[in-house]
Design an enzyme around this catalytic site. Structure first.
Site, short mmCIF file in Angstrom:
data_model
loop_
_atom_site.label_atom_id
_atom_site.label_comp_id
_atom_site.label_asym_id
_atom_site.label_seq_id
_atom_site.Cartn_x
_atom_site.Cartn_y
_atom_site.Cartn_z
CG ASP A 248 -3.67 -6.09 1.06
OD1 ASP A 248 -4.51 -7.00 1.00
OD2 ASP A 248 -3.23 -5.51 0.05
CG PHE B 192 -5.36 4.39 -2.02
CD1 PHE B 192 -5.37 5.66 -1.46
CD2 PHE B 192 -6.34 3.51 -1.64
CE1 PHE B 192 -6.33 6.03 -0.54
CE2 PHE B 192 -7.30 3.86 -0.73
CZ PHE B 192 -7.30 5.13 -0.17
N GLY B 193 -3.24 3.83 -6.30
CA GLY B 193 -2.12 4.25 -7.12
C GLY B 193 -1.43 3.10 -7.80
N GLY C 139 2.53 -3.15 -10.25
CA GLY C 139 1.14 -3.42 -9.89
C GLY C 139 0.32 -2.14 -9.84
#
Length: 361
Positions: A164, A46-47, A42
């Protein structure tokens, strides 16, 4: 010749590091001399998350590598970000002792990019489950809540807000069918907080969470325990309807999601979902324990409601005739025991009725 500043050079090295790791997917080249990168799982603000194997351990066990890249060019700000990253990684390591949280296997920094290596959970997420097996009914959603609420309570007891929660971050383990909560937003929000409080004009502050699942207070990076409860409520709606948050209509006056006509659940369970999904923090459940107690009480609502509508039976002559004769001697100890038992029963009934009245109102 113009010299490149150390800050810009460091930032470029971080970008190159991200690109190089992606290029290693499916090759025999090892990252950090031990990780074989298999594929990308994924991408986010952020990365990137990778599926990998630890090539130096027996059996080459699977693992997940999370690559976190704070977009800052100021060296001092980056150092603060690393300190936050290290602190949060150590917290995740402690939490990994819980069976419903992936174990943290390693964490490190390479060329300005941070890495978390976690246990890989063989299974499938709830979004995939709904698409493959269909919608869930009320009983199945209640069972889901009973299984996932304890791990959320564990997080909150350790002063951690997940930030999240959504179907994609809830995995059903293939081997033992337990639910596992993945992809904590704590580390990401800590890095975002460093950016927000810095004077670095090049820093990029990123909202942590998923639009629709995250409540309004989360957009200001002020997540509370109730934020996870709201996201969990939205996850329940997805299980019941197959719809994401942005597919529902919203009340223009309260900004609350209009879901009541979309689901078929009992009135008592609808009250619980409604309180989980309140926009106002004051009206929402404050703690996981409150949600658990509401669910426990909800199981007894049908029987207690029936008790409230049933009148006490009148004692007729036949009943009196069946009662022991008043002339029969009953020992003092036995009379005392009977009185205590009757007193306890009345007290329990009164407490149950009071709880039911509060719940129904």
């Amino acid at each position: 010749m113009n010299k490149i500043s150390p800050q810009i050079k460091y930032f470029h090295e971080s970008i190159l590091q991200q690109t190089r790791l992606s290029q290693m997917c499916g090759t025999q080249e090892l990252f950090c001399d031990r990780y074989e990168i298999v594929r990308i799982l994924g991408r986010g603000g952020f990365g990137i998350t990778y599926l990998a194997k630890n090539a130096v351990l027996p059996g080459q066990p699977w693992c997940v590598i999370k690559q976190l890249s704070p977009k800052v060019t100021n060296t001092s700000i980056w150092e603060k970000a690393y300190q936050r990253f290290e602190k949060e990684a150590q917290t995740l390591a402690k939490l990994g002792s819980h069976p419903q949280i992936p174990m943290l296997l390693d964490y490190f920094e390479v060329n300005g990019t941070f890495y978390l290596v976690q246990e890989y959970i063989h299974g499938y997420n709830l979004a995939y489950d709904v698409k493959r097996n269909g919608l869930k009914n009320e009983a199945e959603v209640k069972q889901f809540l009973k299984e996932i609420l304890p791990v959320l309570e564990y997080l909150h007891e350790n002063q951690i807000v997940h930030r999240d929660i959504k179907p994609q971050n809830l995995l059903r383990c293939k081997y033992d069918q337990r639910f596992v909560l993945i992809d904590f937003g704590a580390v990401k929000e800590e890095l975002a907080d460093v950016c927000e409080n810095s004077l670095d004009s090049d820093a990029t502050c990123t909202f942590v969470g998923t639009i629709g699942f995250a409540p309004p207070e989360q957009f200001s990076l002020r997540s509370v325990y109730g934020s996870d409860i709201y996201a969990l409520g939205m996850t329940c709606l997805y299980l019941l309807t197959g719809k994401g948050p942005l597919e529902f209509a919203y009340d223009h006056n309260t900004d609350e999601v209009c879901w009541q006509k979309e689901v078929k659940v009992s009135n008592s369970f609808a009250k619980i979902l409604g309180k989980m999904l309140k926009i106002s923090l004051k009206e929402r459940f404050q703690t996981i324990d409150e949600v658990k107690r509401a669910l426990d009480l909800e199981e007894y609502v049908p029987s207690l409601t029936q008790c409230l509508t049933i009148q006490s039976p009148k004692v007729n002559n036949k009943t009196k005739a069946q009662e022991p004769s008043s002339q029969k001697y009953v020992p003092y100890i036995q009379r005392t025991a009977i009185a205590i038992r009757e007193w306890k029963e009345k007290r329990q009934e009164k407490a149950a009725f009071n709880n039911l009245k509060q719940y129904l109102h």
